[in-house]
Design a protein around this motif. Structure first.
Motif, mmCIF file in Angstrom:
data_model
loop_
_atom_site.group_PDB
_atom_site.id
_atom_site.type_symbol
_atom_site.label_atom_id
_atom_site.label_comp_id
_atom_site.label_asym_id
_atom_site.label_seq_id
_atom_site.Cartn_x
_atom_site.Cartn_y
_atom_site.Cartn_z
ATOM 1 N N HIS D 50 18.398 -11.712 -1.638
ATOM 2 C CA HIS D 50 18.792 -10.047 -1.321
ATOM 3 C C HIS D 50 17.239 -9.602 -1.871
ATOM 4 O O HIS D 50 16.345 -9.082 -0.935
ATOM 5 C CB HIS D 50 19.332 -10.336 -2.191
ATOM 6 N N LEU D 51 16.541 -9.992 -2.997
ATOM 7 C CA LEU D 51 15.147 -9.412 -3.610
ATOM 8 C C LEU D 51 13.858 -9.515 -3.046
ATOM 9 O O LEU D 51 13.185 -9.141 -2.298
ATOM 10 C CB LEU D 51 14.488 -10.128 -4.401
ATOM 11 N N PHE D 52 13.779 -11.032 -2.046
ATOM 12 C CA PHE D 52 13.221 -11.751 -0.937
ATOM 13 C C PHE D 52 12.427 -10.924 -0.276
ATOM 14 O O PHE D 52 12.304 -9.996 0.105
ATOM 15 C CB PHE D 52 13.525 -12.994 -0.804
ATOM 16 N N VAL D 53 14.014 -10.766 0.749
ATOM 17 C CA VAL D 53 14.174 -9.540 1.773
ATOM 18 C C VAL D 53 13.727 -8.735 2.056
ATOM 19 O O VAL D 53 12.684 -7.596 2.344
ATOM 20 C CB VAL D 53 15.127 -9.606 2.936
ATOM 21 N N GLU D 54 14.050 -7.727 0.850
ATOM 22 C CA GLU D 54 14.239 -6.787 0.771
ATOM 23 C C GLU D 54 12.191 -6.454 0.021
ATOM 24 O O GLU D 54 11.661 -5.408 0.685
ATOM 25 C CB GLU D 54 14.976 -5.730 -1.236
ATOM 26 N N GLY D 55 12.070 -7.086 -0.714
ATOM 27 C CA GLY D 55 10.820 -6.932 -1.484
ATOM 28 C C GLY D 55 9.711 -7.121 0.338
ATOM 29 O O GLY D 55 8.713 -6.857 -0.213
ATOM 30 N N THR D 56 9.933 -8.388 0.980
ATOM 31 C CA THR D 56 9.396 -7.822 2.075
ATOM 32 C C THR D 56 8.437 -6.836 2.713
ATOM 33 O O THR D 56 8.026 -6.342 3.629
ATOM 34 C CB THR D 56 9.267 -8.660 3.307
ATOM 35 N N PHE D 57 9.321 -5.536 2.681
ATOM 36 C CA PHE D 57 9.350 -3.761 2.571
ATOM 37 C C PHE D 57 8.406 -2.816 2.061
ATOM 38 O O PHE D 57 8.195 -2.273 2.828
ATOM 39 C CB PHE D 57 10.792 -3.641 2.392
ATOM 40 N N THR D 58 8.088 -3.854 1.061
ATOM 41 C CA THR D 58 7.984 -2.597 -0.399
ATOM 42 C C THR D 58 6.249 -2.067 0.794
ATOM 43 O O THR D 58 5.962 -0.761 0.159
ATOM 44 C CB THR D 58 7.358 -3.920 -1.581
ATOM 45 N N PHE D 59 5.586 -2.969 0.751
ATOM 46 C CA PHE D 59 4.830 -2.017 1.637
ATOM 47 C C PHE D 59 4.154 -2.491 3.368
ATOM 48 O O PHE D 59 2.990 -2.897 3.858
ATOM 49 C CB PHE D 59 3.610 -3.045 1.019
ATOM 50 N N LEU D 60 5.491 -2.522 3.822
ATOM 51 C CA LEU D 60 5.369 -2.844 4.672
ATOM 52 C C LEU D 60 4.270 -1.076 5.877
ATOM 53 O O LEU D 60 3.516 -1.616 6.748
ATOM 54 C CB LEU D 60 7.501 -2.558 5.804
ATOM 55 N N ASP D 61 4.298 -0.898 5.412
ATOM 56 C CA ASP D 61 3.943 0.791 6.239
ATOM 57 C C ASP D 61 2.240 0.603 6.207
ATOM 58 O O ASP D 61 1.313 1.254 6.876
ATOM 59 C CB ASP D 61 4.301 2.202 5.422
ATOM 60 N N LEU D 62 1.689 -0.344 5.782
ATOM 61 C CA LEU D 62 0.766 -0.411 5.065
ATOM 62 C C LEU D 62 0.044 -1.813 5.781
ATOM 63 O O LEU D 62 -0.934 -1.055 6.640
ATOM 64 C CB LEU D 62 0.151 -0.649 3.646
ATOM 65 N N ALA D 63 1.427 -2.469 6.377
ATOM 66 C CA ALA D 63 0.559 -4.240 6.974
ATOM 67 C C ALA D 63 0.982 -3.257 9.077
ATOM 68 O O ALA D 63 -0.402 -3.440 9.199
ATOM 69 C CB ALA D 63 1.795 -4.791 6.939
ATOM 70 N N PHE D 64 1.481 -1.983 8.625
ATOM 71 C CA PHE D 64 1.589 -1.680 10.348
ATOM 72 C C PHE D 64 -0.101 -0.585 10.222
ATOM 73 O O PHE D 64 -0.455 -0.520 11.087
ATOM 74 C CB PHE D 64 2.082 -0.062 10.271
ATOM 75 N N ILE D 65 -0.143 0.221 9.270
ATOM 76 C CA ILE D 65 -1.764 0.679 9.083
ATOM 77 C C ILE D 65 -3.126 -0.434 9.369
ATOM 78 O O ILE D 65 -3.730 -0.490 10.846
ATOM 79 C CB ILE D 65 -1.786 1.549 8.506
ATOM 80 N N PHE D 66 -2.735 -1.506 8.882
ATOM 81 C CA PHE D 66 -4.019 -2.552 9.079
ATOM 82 C C PHE D 66 -3.734 -2.830 10.411
ATOM 83 O O PHE D 66 -4.845 -3.346 11.169
ATOM 84 C CB PHE D 66 -4.008 -4.052 7.911
ATOM 85 N N ILE D 67 -2.648 -3.421 10.827
ATOM 86 C CA ILE D 67 -2.667 -3.975 12.999
ATOM 87 C C ILE D 67 -3.487 -2.516 13.509
ATOM 88 O O ILE D 67 -3.945 -3.568 14.389
ATOM 89 C CB ILE D 67 -0.964 -4.295 12.378
ATOM 90 N N THR D 68 -2.549 -2.125 13.338
ATOM 91 C CA THR D 68 -3.072 -0.741 13.810
ATOM 92 C C THR D 68 -4.421 -0.589 14.146
ATOM 93 O O THR D 68 -5.217 -0.426 14.867
ATOM 94 C CB THR D 68 -2.574 0.244 14.165
ATOM 95 N N ALA D 69 -5.246 -0.777 12.973
ATOM 96 C CA ALA D 69 -6.227 0.173 12.906
ATOM 97 C C ALA D 69 -7.304 -1.052 13.125
ATOM 98 O O ALA D 69 -8.675 -0.922 13.808
ATOM 99 C CB ALA D 69 -6.692 0.392 11.277
ATOM 100 N N CYS D 70 -6.646 -2.345 13.607
ATOM 101 C CA CYS D 70 -7.811 -3.733 13.075
ATOM 102 C C CYS D 70 -8.220 -3.486 15.380
ATOM 103 O O CYS D 70 -8.483 -4.149 15.538
ATOM 104 C CB CYS D 70 -7.643 -4.527 13.328
#
Lengths: 196, 388, 57, 433
Positions: D50-70
């Protein structure tokens, strides 16, 4: 609304009487206060308004005003005899939403200098006790430094003096120091100060 | 490794990942689906969805029920706003204890227990909060959700890169666009959280609510813990209530809402409605970032070694002793006592706005625990049981 | 305005799904970092995108 | 066992696990996750799905920004717009080395200043800046150091400084009054960085430089090249200054709109298949960053669950103020390396209250801490901006040699931040509400 308010006030006075039956005042006996009285604060905390509320409800002081941030000139708008300064900074509102403590201290220094010049009786009050005590250099302590050593009389909620700071100030300045157990007990001090 | 083996390995890993998703989302799905039950007291008169007051939230998770307890006797009115921040659990629980035990002899009381319902379905990101906590009662356990501070991205996404508060145009952190206590007075054409704030503001205006009490919890390292924060129109009532509570029940401070910190209920409800706006904070170690393991026990007891260190070093703004902690009973009891006193003060200052109301006192909760005041839905009349 | 906002909101879920698909194809067909370690990393890095696209978290 | 003993033990196990797995897997992302899992196991949490899966979301928005900026920047390079800009800069400013370097520094500051993420600056203009720097005669390690330093400075620069924003949100203070107190130190440090790294560099002749660049694509005019950037600027400014009339678009969609604009201004009209290739290449290129965001989120979640986060925070926050001065140049960057923006929430907010209690100007204090946190973006485990800078620039040397090239401006930035922390009153005149 005024009638309603008066009724409300009467109710609270009864309540105050009940609470004050167990009031605890210690230390120096209250000194005689004078009128007109100006109530203000050091640090823009809520204490001064609480004091105003209590003073108003005792009914003991006929001629008093409240000003949040008096400048030196404001002390001369009326022939005030006593300046009651309630100590304590506001905790709500940091940064852009709060006060600038340096400016506040400058104002307080100027106000106290003027009060001394006008020979006003200065009463320093720490109504909220240790809630408005802090670390050296903090806003609360700087407000105490700006006012308490110049006070002619000090009233302090007991838990605000656990470190003996006000004992030391009073010893040095020679000002009588009265302790209260609770903020509500301040009413009794005011009544004694302004007893006919 | 040949190509087939490589593909096999990758497929295997993908399946493992899917399995992890299934297992790892069990609690996440449960948190989103779970509904709390409340057995309302006999004083209950009606409930209406919040969208009654503003249609812009109809059909969303934010369209929560508003519970009304009306004495029928003319007097004042009060709104208790619980759960604006769903990661502060004493807030909705206080609202539930009120709803389950309230008696009203004059005026009326409105209760919203989960003001940000969406936030209550989201685990706090990066904070490892347990999804639920359980309260022991004489008849068994009652389970409640622990949510996030902000609206769930499933309901509101994306965030702006800086949140511009309406109407002041003050800049706040980007995630505050999902923070119900930063979006007041609300914007009818705004994001879901802003619309929810607007709906609550409309409720206050239309029902002519005399006093709004927004119930929160604060970290103990925050100077405004154990405090009433009041709009300037309500400050004298709060001051009086704080002094009386401090003398008779528990330490309570008061602060006046700063005029330049925007979006908060104690500022905007006071400015944009006729209501007296009051916010209450209680000490909640669970919220501080310097506490030990994040467990349900910590949330319920508030007992923590690191917190004791912080207290010893003078970093806290409320009394703290690890032996007693800051239990859920204590925090809910404080809120019950704090709300009762400030409502009483409103009646003292303005007799026409008097609200005759009672619910379990601070002393009673400290003695018996909140479990004693929560009722068994299985034994209650169906008309008084609500899922929430 | 609210309708437009809702449209953008839903676009983001679609976007999450597209990124998940892209990551899965890269798990199988990438040219860089071919080893086991990055196979594992690719496999778990898709988790938040898949779950967001499915409206689960 | 006391909480102190238990969490210290867990922390020790996690450090050991990180060192071992970094050596074994050569993947910082996987190492972070392994560290998290070992921490959970040692703390008695078992396998925390549970903590693993939930943790993957902590910085999800930044990951989106990185992908789209690139995606945007790679599309921009693909159509030859980047090349056109580099050529234009060289032709116009070739003779004025220092002016050109300053212009490049300012160019680097803009994307990060607007998004709050230094990585975006590195990704969006880092490649272009690196190309010009190289032509201006800067050594490879200095090129990487330049891109990195300006990258972290861009994240600190106003209007958006995510650390300060998170600290402000945690301390219930408006994000107001930060502009000058952030901008002035950033410009001073940027100027120093330019002088230090540019010293002694000898540019090649203009003709040699232009001959070394890819040929200018036909019909790629400067105005075509400017359109996508203008759209980005307009969308970003609109989001801040016309927030009540525009819907919230969010950075990822903004970058995708700019990418679409880039495709629209493409004079060659590439086929859809080519664009798909670009997207696929981008995803591969940016993947380590995305994976870092996902993995650091898992780590942060486990640090919180096990109480190790609390141990780190209380050990630092409970120091006497003088101890905070003495250690913050190490602790804050290391916290950033392991917690990402979480550092501002976990250490920053309590520190605001600590400094407020002694009467310091909290706006200056928050600005100073944001600079100290930013310094950690080249440190393990995540070393996010450092790695991105190296990859964007194409630096082939060791990570250690890159750090060495960065050391002096890095330290200068740290000293400026410390000075602001120690005598915040001196910088208070820069706080304008």
């Amino acid at each position: 609304m005024n009638v309603a308010r008066t009724c409300g006030v009467a109710g609270v006075v009864v309540l105050l009487a009940v609470v004050s039956a167990s009031a605890a005042i210690s230390g120096a006996p209250p000194v005689k206060g004078q009128q007109p009285l100006l109530i203000t604060n050091a640090g823009q905390g809520p204490g001064a308004k609480m004091s105003r509320l209590l003073v108003q409800r005792t009914g003991a002081v006929a001629d008093f005003d409240y000003l949040a941030e008096p400048q030196p000139a404001d002390l001369k708008t009326k022939p005030y005899k006593t300046l009651m300064v309630v100590l304590g900074s506001t905790a709500k509102g940091l940064g852009a939403s709060g006060i600038t403590i340096d400016q506040e201290i400058d104002r307080l220094n100027a106000m106290i200098a003027e009060a001394k010049k006008l020979k006003l009786q200065i009463v320093g009050v720490l109504l909220e006790g240790k809630t408005r005590r802090g670390k050296p250099g903090g806003a609360d302590e700087r407000c105490i430094d700006a006012i308490a050593p110049f006070a002619d009389y000090l009233v302090v909620k007991k838990d605000g003096n656990e470190d003996g700071r006000f004992d030391a100030i009073a010893k040095k300045s020679g000002a009588p120091l009265t302790f209260i157990d609770d903020a509500m007990d301040f009413s009794e001090v005011v009544k004694a100060m302004y007893a006919k | 490794m040949n190509d087939r083996a490589l593909v096999g390995r990758r497929v295997g890993l993908l399946l493992a990942s899917l399995a992890l998703m299934v297992v790892g989302t069990k609690d996440i799905r449960a948190l989103r689906a779970y509904r709390e039950t409340v057995v309302v007291s006999e004083a209950f008169t009606r409930q209406a969805p919040l969208s009654t007051y503003f249609d812009g939230i109809r059909g969303t998770l934010m369209d929560v029920p508003v519970f009304v307890f009306d004495s029928g006797v003319p007097g004042g009115s009060v709104l208790i706003l619980g759960g604006a921040h769903a990661y502060e659990p004493a807030s909705p629980v206080m609202a539930y204890v009120v709803m389950e035990n309230i008696t009203v002899t004059q005026g009326k009381v409105f209760v919203i227990a989960r003001a940000n319902m969406s936030a209550s379905t989201l685990g706090m990101l990066g904070n490892a909060y347990p999804p639920f906590f359980r309260v022991k009662t004489p008849w068994g356990e009652k389970t409640y959700r622990i949510g996030d501070r902000e609206t769930n991205p499933l309901e509101q996404w994306p965030d702006p890169f800086t949140f511009v508060h309406y109407p002041s145009a003050q800049n706040l952190a980007y995630q505050d666009s999902r923070n119900l206590n930063r979006t007041f007075p609300g914007r009818p054409g705004g994001n879901l959280t802003e619309r929810t704030s607007f709906a609550i503001s409309e409720l206050i205006r239309r029902e002519q609510i005399d006093m709004t009490i927004d119930v929160h919890e604060a970290s103990m390292g925050y100077p405004v813990v154990s405090t009433y924060v009041c709009h300037q129109r309500a400050e004298e009532m709060c001051m009086m209530a704080a002094m009386i509570l401090s003398a008779e029940q528990f330490p309570m401070k008061t602060e006046t809402s700063p005029k330049s910190l925007r979006g908060l209920t104690h500022r905007e409800i006071g400015d944009f409605t006729e209501s007296f706006a009051v916010l209450m904070e209680t000490p909640e170690p669970f919220i501080d970032k310097f506490v030990g393991p994040m467990t349900e026990a910590l949330m319920l007891t508030g007992k923590d070694e690191f917190m004791q260190t912080a207290a010893d070093r003078g970093l806290l703004y409320a009394e703290y002793d690890m032996k007693t902690g800051a239990t859920l009973d204590y925090r809910v009891g404080r809120h019950l006592g704090g709300a009762a006193e400030v409502i009483k003060q409103m009646g003292e200052f303005y007799p026409a706005k008097k609200v005759g109301v009672s619910w379990p006192t601070y002393a009673a909760v400290m003695e018996k625990g909140i479990g004693a005041f929560l009722h068994d839905p299985a034994k209650a009349a169906a008309a008084r049981v609500f899922r929430h | 305005m609210i309708l437009l906002q809702e449209l953008i909101h839903q676009t983001y879920f679609v976007l999450a799904g597209l990124i998940a698909v892209l990551l899965v194809t890269r798990l199988f067909r990438r040219k860089s970092r071919p080893g086991l370690a990055y196979d594992i990393v690719y496999a778990y890095a898709i988790i938040p995108f898949v779950l967001r696209a499915l409206h689960i978290k | 066992m006391s909480t102190y003993a238990a969490t210290s033990w867990t922390l020790a196990a996690m450090v050991a696990a990180f060192v071992l797995s970094s050596w074994r897997f050569k993947s910082p992302e996987l190492s972070m996750v392994v560290t998290a899992l070992v921490g959970a196991l040692v703390a008695g949490l078992g396998f925390p799905a549970h903590l693993f899966v939930e943790g993957t979301f902590t910085f999800l928005d930044l990951a989106f920004i990185f992908i789209t900026a690139c995606i945007f920047m790679n599309a921009y390079s693909e159509v030859g717009a980047m090349n056109a800009l580099v050529r234009a800069l060289v032709v116009r400013l070739h003779r004025r080395k220092w002016l050109l370097l300053m212009v490049l520094a300012l160019l680097m500051l803009i994307p990060g200043a607007l998004t709050g993420a230094g990585v975006v600056s590195v990704l969006v203009v880092g490649g272009l800046v690196a190309a010009v720097l190289r032509l201006m005669g800067l050594a490879e390690d200095r090129v990487a150091a330049f891109v990195f330093m300006l990258g972290i400075l861009s994240a600190v620069a106003p209007p958006i400084n995510v650390w300060a924003m998170l600290m402000a949100a945690g301390a219930n203070m408006p994000y107001v009054g930060f502009d000058l107190v952030l901008l002035v130190p950033v410009l001073i440090i940027a100027a120093f960085t330019v002088l230090y790294l540019g010293w002694g560099a000898v540019p090649q002749s203009k003709e040699a430089i232009l001959a070394g660049l890819p040929p200018l694509s036909p019909k790629m005019t400067w105005w075509r090249a400017a359109v996508p950037l203008a759209v980005l600027l307009a969308l970003a400014l609109g989001a801040k200054y016309a927030a009540f009339t525009l819907p919230t678009i969010g950075f990822p969609l903004m970058f995708l709109i700019c990418a679409a604009t880039t495709v629209a201004i493409d004079p060659v009209r590439r086929p859809v298949k080519r664009w798909l290739e670009v997207v696929n290449q981008t995803v591969e290129q940016v993947f380590p960053l995305v994976a870092t965001m996902v993995s650091v989120g898992v780590l942060v979640n486990i640090l919180a669950a096990t109480g190790v986060r609390g141990l780190i925070a209380i050990s630092f926050v409970a120091l006497p103020i003088i101890g905070i001065y003495a250690t913050s140049l190490f602790v804050c960057p290391l916290a950033q390396g392991s917690l990402g923006f979480g550092s501002a929430v976990i250490l920053g907010t309590p520190l605001i209250f600590v400094f407020n209690a002694v009467g310091a100007n909290v706006t200056v204090v928050a600005a100073a801490f944001s600079m100290l946190f930013a310094l950690g973006d080249c440190l393990p485990p995540s070393r996010i901006v450092g790695r991105t800078a190296i990859e964007t620039v194409g630096y082939k040397g060791s990570y250690g040699s890159f750090l060495k090239a960065t050391a002096v401006p890095w330290l200068v930035m740290g000293i400026v931040a410390l000075a602001m922390l120690i005598v915040p009153g001196r910088a208070a005149f820069l706080v304008r509400y």
